[in-house]
Design an enzyme around this catalytic site. Structure first.
Site, mmCIF file in Angstrom:
data_model
loop_
_atom_site.group_PDB
_atom_site.id
_atom_site.type_symbol
_atom_site.label_atom_id
_atom_site.label_comp_id
_atom_site.label_asym_id
_atom_site.label_seq_id
_atom_site.Cartn_x
_atom_site.Cartn_y
_atom_site.Cartn_z
ATOM 1 C CB CYS A 117 2.963 -3.210 6.911
ATOM 2 S SG CYS A 117 3.955 -2.414 8.188
ATOM 3 C CB CYS A 128 3.781 4.223 8.588
ATOM 4 S SG CYS A 128 3.070 3.335 7.208
HETATM 5 FE FE1 FES Z 1 4.301 1.798 6.640
HETATM 6 FE FE2 FES Z 1 4.914 -0.734 6.958
HETATM 7 S S1 FES Z 1 5.617 0.922 8.140
HETATM 8 S S2 FES Z 1 3.536 0.144 5.541
#
Ligand code: FES
Length: 144
Positions: free
Chosen positions: A103, A34
């Site tokens: 995450c 992400c």
């Molecule tokens: Fe990036 Fe959770 S979406 S750390």
């Protein structure tokens, strides 16, 4: 997406946020999935984690996992802190939705990176203690 009460609590009131000016181990990792970033500061004395703080540009799940992870390693010897897995962190939070498991890996990796930095500053090769710090977190995610 349903979050446990513990996740909501640690997200709303994260523990140990900030930085330690005289930290002697600092680790920064990014989540390839992400693009979020986590920075972990450790104050280590006599092989014990005396203090820990973190900063993140991650999502709420990253904040919650880092918050509880810092509580789990504070006051612990380095070898115990190194055994902390993202699985244990997720269990301590009463679970995370599957889409958010990646995450939780940020906290584990940032702690390892900070301990590796500490060993390096002492002139010690961290690899035997810390192992490889993987950029690709996906293997550990799928192991849960
Ligand atoms: Fe990036 Fe959770 S979406 S750390």
């Amino acid at each position: 997406m349903i979050y446990s009460e513990k996740v909501m609590d640690h997200y709303a009131n994260p523990r140990n946020v900030g930085e330690i000016e005289d930290a002697n181990g600092v680790g920064e990792v990014g989540n390839a999935k992400c693009g979020d970033i986590m920075k972990m500061y450790l104050k280590i004395e006599d092989n014990m984690i005396k203090d820990v703080k973190f900063k993140t540009f991650g999502c709420g799940a990253a904040v919650a996992t880092s918050s509880i992870a810092t509580e789990m390693i504070k006051g612990k010897p380095l070898d115990e802190a190194l055994k902390l897995t993202n699985k244990a962190v997720v269990e301590a939070l009463d679970g995370l939705p599957p889409a958010k498991l990646h995450c939780s890996v940020l906290a584990e990796q940032a702690i390892k990176a900070a301990i590796a930095d500490y060993y390096t500053r002492q002139g010690i090769d961290p690899t035997p203690f810390v192992g490889e710090i993987k950029d690709d977190h996906c293997d550990s995610c799928c192991g849960i």
